[in-house]
Design a protein around this motif. Structure first.
Motif, PDB file in Angstrom:
ATOM      1  N   ALA A 210       0.827  -1.215   0.000  1.00  0.00           N
ATOM      2  CA  ALA A 210       0.000   0.000   0.000  1.00  0.00           C
ATOM      3  C   ALA A 210       0.856   1.258   0.000  1.00  0.00           C
ATOM      4  CB  ALA A 210      -0.929  -0.012   1.215  1.00  0.00           C
ATOM      5  N   GLN A 211       1.977   1.256   0.713  1.00  0.00           N
ATOM      6  CA  GLN A 211       2.834   2.445   0.756  1.00  0.00           C
ATOM      7  C   GLN A 211       3.417   2.755  -0.620  1.00  0.00           C
ATOM      8  OE1 GLN A 211       5.661   1.459   3.811  1.00  0.00           O
ATOM      9  NE2 GLN A 211       4.371   2.291   5.463  1.00  0.00           N
ATOM     10  N   CYS A 212       3.769   1.698  -1.387  1.00  0.00           N
ATOM     11  CA  CYS A 212       4.299   1.915  -2.745  1.00  0.00           C
ATOM     12  C   CYS A 212       3.221   2.506  -3.649  1.00  0.00           C
ATOM     13  CB  CYS A 212       4.814   0.588  -3.316  1.00  0.00           C
ATOM     14  SG  CYS A 212       6.247  -0.079  -2.463  1.00  0.00           S
ATOM     15  N   ILE A 213       1.998   1.971  -3.531  1.00  0.00           N
ATOM     16  CA  ILE A 213       0.896   2.522  -4.329  1.00  0.00           C
ATOM     17  C   ILE A 213       0.640   3.971  -3.926  1.00  0.00           C
ATOM     18  CG2 ILE A 213      -1.551   2.266  -4.876  1.00  0.00           C
ATOM     19  CD1 ILE A 213      -1.275  -0.720  -4.370  1.00  0.00           C
ATOM     20  N   ASP A 214       0.731   4.241  -2.664  1.00  0.00           N
ATOM     21  CA  ASP A 214       0.515   5.601  -2.167  1.00  0.00           C
ATOM     22  C   ASP A 214       1.485   6.580  -2.814  1.00  0.00           C
ATOM     23  OD1 ASP A 214      -0.863   7.190   0.227  1.00  0.00           O
ATOM     24  OD2 ASP A 214       1.265   7.757   0.136  1.00  0.00           O
ATOM     25  N   ARG A 215       2.769   6.208  -2.906  1.00  0.00           N
ATOM     26  CA  ARG A 215       3.764   7.108  -3.495  1.00  0.00           C
ATOM     27  C   ARG A 215       3.490   7.312  -4.981  1.00  0.00           C
ATOM     28  NH1 ARG A 215       7.110   4.881   0.666  1.00  0.00           N
ATOM     29  NH2 ARG A 215       7.422   2.914  -0.443  1.00  0.00           N
ATOM     30  N   LEU A 216       3.073   6.274  -5.678  1.00  0.00           N
ATOM     31  CA  LEU A 216       2.781   6.411  -7.104  1.00  0.00           C
ATOM     32  C   LEU A 216       1.557   7.297  -7.332  1.00  0.00           C
ATOM     33  CD1 LEU A 216       3.377   2.703  -8.186  1.00  0.00           C
ATOM     34  CD2 LEU A 216       4.760   4.660  -8.871  1.00  0.00           C
ATOM     35  N   MET A 217       0.504   7.095  -6.549  1.00  0.00           N
ATOM     36  CA  MET A 217      -0.704   7.888  -6.720  1.00  0.00           C
ATOM     37  C   MET A 217      -0.479   9.348  -6.330  1.00  0.00           C
ATOM     38  SD  MET A 217      -3.053   6.025  -8.071  1.00  0.00           S
ATOM     39  CE  MET A 217      -1.658   5.451  -9.054  1.00  0.00           C
ATOM     40  N   GLU A 218       0.358   9.572  -5.359  1.00  0.00           N
ATOM     41  CA  GLU A 218       0.662  10.953  -4.963  1.00  0.00           C
ATOM     42  C   GLU A 218       1.367  11.689  -6.097  1.00  0.00           C
ATOM     43  OE1 GLU A 218       3.029  13.411  -1.437  1.00  0.00           O
ATOM     44  OE2 GLU A 218       3.109  11.220  -1.519  1.00  0.00           O
ATOM     45  N   ALA A 219       2.334  11.027  -6.745  1.00  0.00           N
ATOM     46  CA  ALA A 219       3.031  11.642  -7.872  1.00  0.00           C
ATOM     47  C   ALA A 219       2.068  11.898  -9.024  1.00  0.00           C
ATOM     48  CB  ALA A 219       4.184  10.751  -8.322  1.00  0.00           C
ATOM     49  N   PHE A 220       1.178  10.943  -9.284  1.00  0.00           N
ATOM     50  CA  PHE A 220       0.201  11.118 -10.360  1.00  0.00           C
ATOM     51  C   PHE A 220      -0.734  12.287 -10.059  1.00  0.00           C
ATOM     52  CE2 PHE A 220      -4.241  10.311 -11.515  1.00  0.00           C
ATOM     53  CZ  PHE A 220      -4.155  10.372 -12.894  1.00  0.00           C
ATOM     54  N   ALA A 221      -1.221  12.363  -8.816  1.00  0.00           N
ATOM     55  CA  ALA A 221      -2.189  13.396  -8.455  1.00  0.00           C
ATOM     56  C   ALA A 221      -1.608  14.790  -8.614  1.00  0.00           C
ATOM     57  CB  ALA A 221      -2.669  13.163  -7.029  1.00  0.00           C
ATOM     58  N   LYS A 222      -0.373  14.966  -8.223  1.00  0.00           N
ATOM     59  CA  LYS A 222       0.251  16.295  -8.336  1.00  0.00           C
ATOM     60  C   LYS A 222       0.382  16.700  -9.800  1.00  0.00           C
ATOM     61  CE  LYS A 222       2.921  16.091  -4.036  1.00  0.00           C
ATOM     62  NZ  LYS A 222       4.281  16.049  -3.434  1.00  0.00           N
ATOM     63  N   GLU A 223       0.782  15.775 -10.649  1.00  0.00           N
ATOM     64  CA  GLU A 223       0.960  16.106 -12.063  1.00  0.00           C
ATOM     65  C   GLU A 223      -0.390  16.302 -12.742  1.00  0.00           C
ATOM     66  OE1 GLU A 223       3.284  17.176 -15.212  1.00  0.00           O
ATOM     67  OE2 GLU A 223       3.925  16.692 -13.174  1.00  0.00           O
ATOM     68  N   PHE A 224      -1.377  15.472 -12.399  1.00  0.00           N
ATOM     69  CA  PHE A 224      -2.685  15.591 -13.022  1.00  0.00           C
ATOM     70  C   PHE A 224      -3.373  16.884 -12.601  1.00  0.00           C
ATOM     71  CE2 PHE A 224      -7.256  14.837 -13.312  1.00  0.00           C
ATOM     72  CZ  PHE A 224      -7.373  14.376 -14.609  1.00  0.00           C
ATOM     73  N   TYR A 225      -3.177  17.290 -11.382  1.00  0.00           N
ATOM     74  CA  TYR A 225      -3.796  18.528 -10.895  1.00  0.00           C
ATOM     75  C   TYR A 225      -3.296  19.730 -11.701  1.00  0.00           C
ATOM     76  CZ  TYR A 225      -5.262  22.278  -7.768  1.00  0.00           C
ATOM     77  OH  TYR A 225      -5.824  23.416  -7.253  1.00  0.00           O
ATOM     78  N   LYS A 226      -2.044  19.660 -12.170  1.00  0.00           N
ATOM     79  CA  LYS A 226      -1.484  20.768 -12.943  1.00  0.00           C
ATOM     80  C   LYS A 226      -2.065  20.826 -14.352  1.00  0.00           C
ATOM     81  CE  LYS A 226       3.085  20.523 -10.719  1.00  0.00           C
ATOM     82  NZ  LYS A 226       4.530  20.262 -10.983  1.00  0.00           N
ATOM     83  N   LYS A 227      -2.355  19.654 -14.961  1.00  0.00           N
ATOM     84  CA  LYS A 227      -2.660  19.627 -16.388  1.00  0.00           C
ATOM     85  C   LYS A 227      -4.039  19.061 -16.708  1.00  0.00           C
ATOM     86  CE  LYS A 227       2.235  18.511 -17.276  1.00  0.00           C
ATOM     87  NZ  LYS A 227       3.159  17.515 -17.854  1.00  0.00           N
ATOM     88  N   GLY A 228      -4.673  18.328 -15.773  1.00  0.00           N
ATOM     89  CA  GLY A 228      -5.869  17.575 -16.094  1.00  0.00           C
ATOM     90  C   GLY A 228      -7.074  18.422 -16.447  1.00  0.00           C
ATOM     91  N   LYS A 229      -8.031  17.789 -17.099  1.00  0.00           N
ATOM     92  CA  LYS A 229      -9.248  18.438 -17.562  1.00  0.00           C
ATOM     93  C   LYS A 229     -10.114  18.924 -16.411  1.00  0.00           C
ATOM     94  CE  LYS A 229     -13.361  17.339 -20.349  1.00  0.00           C
ATOM     95  NZ  LYS A 229     -14.020  16.272 -21.136  1.00  0.00           N
TER      96      LYS A 229
END
Length: 811
Positions: A210-229
């Motif tokens: 779960a901690q590994c998934i957490d780090r991946l989703m956190e990185a995705f969320a930050k990048e998506f928040y900048k560019k996502g629809k």
């Protein structure tokens, strides 16, 4: 050659090579196996046709034997003029910038494949390897590593997910930086959250922690928040993080086959789970409903590529279709060669070498296994033609080791067959393929059936014949396979199938020109060999064991049914009534003796390898030192004498290079003469070595004085060997003195001849021959200061009757 594309040619050809092999060891080839064999054979034969240089240059004086059917074909002669005309175009093409670009791409792709293999095996030093190969500059940065992970084909998605999510951040800061840079390479502009997740997660697999998934989703969320629809819907990056985690859980719940349908998450449950996640506020219901329906209808899955499957597993192409379509939407620029019927005019080059190297191992395995297991006569010829083409390609590209591996395999097939021959388990009819040098180029089905009839039963003989032919044609490239060649000759000799030119032993003659009678050592060895060890097969036993063949089963060479009205080689040679004579005729067709008669045309390196193979395959010191296990002393002695005889023929055929060749012979002699076990257990071999030295010296001394060192070894002969051989040794000394008076010009040589002559005067025969030699020297010469004293001293001993009672000429 594009580094972002799979090796399509290599993948397809290797898959076809695997498809030629039946699923079970004992099963026959099905239609899929046959079609795959046809494809592999076509690829190999097409490459062989492009390898024109070797095929167009048969040996000037015929040492390499008759050419195969493809050499000098009508098609080749018709286009020879066009080749000369277009030669400038080929040279120009080889030096273009595009050719260099392709070569550079291939080198880079090979380096990447090495790094990918290291990365996928979870070895920590993969980054150091990338530095060494120049793929990632050193010192490195997280940006460069992120680009490598994003753009390199073949990386394990499991390992990539583990590498990117490695933590904690305090312990692995570099991995965290790589994750951030890697995520920034995705373009989420204009994409919904589920679309962004699909794009992100198709490149790697989520780890189980779960901690590994957490780090991946956190990185995705930050990048998506900048560019996502939907960034205007989210109050902060945390909203994207929570919702992304919720979508992942929904995806697992809806598509996990282990969860019952009545227990799966409903729409209302999904909406309820995501209440007030937007900084205390709810997200629009319509938005959450669209997310739920999207995940319900299409699972978020990692993209599967064919390259993800290893170990020859069955590929589910439906599963890979999405990945194939995804790649097709971003095709790389390909480099195609213009299609033309005249393309065959150009010889194969570096690109074709790389292509062949990439499929060589798989193709050889596939063709060999078809040759091993097929119960179809026509397929035996098809596979054998493919193996011939494989060998010619290896020669063209100077791939010596793969070529010798092929030869060794063919020789070993042949040795297996000859062992059955030795046991009397081989009988007629034989395939007509054996009647000519090489393999026929036949496309007519009816003619092929007649030529290949009984090939299954005699495939081992076809393999042996092919090996000898390839060795003869490409003897300049034969190296390690010489040992297998020599072992095959030993087996053929044991069967009595070799010509007299290879088996007859040189010996000294009586005064009337007749050969000396065999010594007690020779008679003893030959008698025990024929009676106890069965080296020479009784021909009646071969013709009376036809019924045994049907019961012989072997992994490599399964028996086949005999055809009553099929063409066989006995029809071509009606005077031959037994298999041994047929085997001898095949040896004659292959012109095995040419390998020795024309050995002076071999390069020195290959000549030494052949000579070393002959002398070492039955080295008396090695076998006797191990107690003689695996082969009886009598059989070993007979075979060692045969190898020595062939080695002597080679040495004498290379008199111009005797100074470079003879040291191998001398070393072999010295090892044997220094072995007490050899002197005791192998007296016939010691006899033949002594005769070989004395018979060779008159011819070899005219080219070099180096062989004289072998003469001194005769002083080591014990009395129990000298006495039965005294007549032979005395005649050898007499022949040497008569034929080489000018070469025997040192006091040391005459001093040794003096000693050796006195050793031989232990029997009346030795005394008589020695006296006749001395009489001729005293009467006709030549006498010189170097020999007159030694001749006089021996004559004085005759006068004093130091050699016992003897009479010469009645005096």
């Amino acid at each position: 050659c594009d580094v972002h594309c799979t090796n399509l040619f290599e993948t397809v050809c290797n898959a076809l090579s695997r498809a030629t092999i039946p699923s079970k060891k004992t099963s026959s080839l099905n239609i899929l196996n046959r079609l795959a064999l046809e494809c592999v054979s076509s690829v190999i034969e097409s490459m062989a046709k492009r390898c024109r240089t070797v095929l167009a240059e048969p040996h000037a004086n015929g040492f390499n034997g008759s050419n195969l059917s493809e050499i000098g074909s009508d098609h080749d002669s018709e286009i020879e003029h066009e080749i000369e005309t277009l030669d400038w175009a080929e040279k120009e093409r080889a030096h273009t910038a595009r050719a260099e670009l392709l070569a550079q791409r291939k080198r880079t792709k090979r380096k990447l494949a090495t790094i990918v293999q290291q990365f996928n095996s979870k070895q920590k030093n993969w980054l150091n390897l990338a530095h060494e190969l120049g793929i990632i500059p050193n010192p490195t940065s997280s940006v460069l590593v992120a680009h490598f992970l994003k753009n390199t084909v073949g990386l394990s998605k499991d390992v990539m997910g583990e590498y990117l999510s490695k933590g904690p951040v305090e312990k692995y800061p570099f991995n965290a930086e790589v994750l951030r840079e890697y995520t920034s390479l995705f373009d989420f502009r204009g994409k919904a959250l589920d679309e962004g997740l699909r794009q992100y997660l198709k490149e790697f697999r989520l780890p189980g922690e779960a901690q590994c998934i957490d780090r991946l989703m956190e990185a995705f969320a930050k990048e998506f928040y900048k560019k996502g629809k939907e960034q205007h819907l989210f109050a902060s990056p945390d909203v994207a993080f929570i919702l992304a985690f919720s979508v992942i859980m929904l995806n697992t719940d809806l598509h996990n086959p282990q969860i019952r349908d009545d227990r799966r998450m409903s729409l209302e449950e999904f909406i309820r789970n995501n209440r007030q996640i937007n900084e205390g506020n709810d997200l629009p219901r319509e938005y959450l409903e669209s997310l739920y329906i999207s995940i319900l209808e299409r699972e978020i899955a990692v993209r599967h590529d064919i390259s993800d499957d290893f170990g020859g597993n069955i590929v589910d192409y439906d599963l890979h279709w999405e990945g194939i379509l995804s790649k097709s939407s971003h095709p790389s620029l390909a480099n195609f060669t213009h299609a033309s019927d005249k393309r065959i005019l150009f010889g194969a080059g570096a690109h074709e070498r790389d292509m062949f190297t990439s499929i060589a191992e798989g193709a050889l395995n596939g063709l060999s296994l078809v040759f091993d297991r097929s119960q179809d006569d026509a397929l035996i010829l098809k596979a054998l033609n493919g193996l011939h083409s494989y060998g010619k390609i290896c020669i063209y590209f100077d791939m010596i080791d793969p070529f010798n591996l092929l030869l060794s395999s063919l020789y070993r097939y042949g040795m297996h067959y000859l062992s059955k021959f030795d046991a009397g388990l081989v009988s007629a009819p034989f395939p007509a393929l054996l009647s000519n040098f090489g393999l026929p180029d036949v496309t007519d089905i009816e003619k092929t059936a007649k030529l290949t009839a009984n090939s299954v039963k005699h495939r081992g003989l076809l393999a042996l014949k092919s090996a000898i032919e390839l060795t003869q044609i490409h003897s300049n490239s034969t190296s390690l396979a010489w040992t297998d060649f020599c072992e095959s000759l030993l087996a053929l000799n044991d069967l009595g199938a070799l010509p007299k030119s290879l088996t007859d032993l040189e010996d000294f003659r009586e005064g009337d020109g007749t050969l000396l009678k065999p010594s007690i050592f020779a008679a003893r060895c030959l008698d025990r060999t024929s009676s106890k060890n069965g080296l020479k097969i009784g021909r009646e036993s071969l013709t009376q064991n036809k019924t045994l063949l049907g019961g012989i089963g072997s992994f490599l060479f399964g028996g086949g049914d005999e055809g009553a009205d099929e063409i066989n080689i006995l029809d071509l040679f009606p005077e031959e009534n037994d298999p041994v004579n047929v085997l001898a005729r095949i040896v004659e067709i292959c012109k095995v003796e040419n390998m020795f008669l024309h050995s002076h045309e071999l390069p020195l390196k290959n000549l030494k390898l052949l000579l070393h193979a002959l002398l070492s395959c039955r080295d008396p010191t090695g076998v006797l030192g191990n107690g003689g296990d695996g082969i009886s002393a009598v059989k070993f002695e007979s075979q060692a004498v045969f190898c020595l005889n062939l080695a002597a023929k080679i040495a004498l055929a290379n008199n111009a290079r005797i100074e470079l060749v003879w040291p191998l012979m001398h070393a072999h002699f010295e090892r044997t003469f220094s072995s007490n076990a050899a002197m005791t257990r192998l007296p016939y071999l010691v006899e033949r070595m002594s005769v070989t030295i004395l018979k060779s010296l008159p011819r070899s001394l005219k080219g070099s004085k180096m062989p004289i060192c072998s003469l001194y070894l005769l002083a080591r002969l014990p009395p129990n060997i000298v006495r039965p051989l005294s007549g032979r040794l005395s005649r050898g000394i007499a022949s040497l003195v008569n034929e080489c008076p000018e070469e025997l010009n040192s006091p040391e040589i005459w001093s040794f001849l003096h000693t050796l002559s006195e050793m031989c005067m232990c029997t009346p025969e030795g005394v008589e021959v020695s006296f006749e030699m001395l009489r001729k020297l005293a009467e006709f010469g030549p006498l010189s200061p170097t020999n007159v004293r030694h001749i006089f001293q021996i004559l004085v001993r005759f006068v004093k009757s130091d050699f016992g009672s003897w009479k010469v000429g009645g005096d």
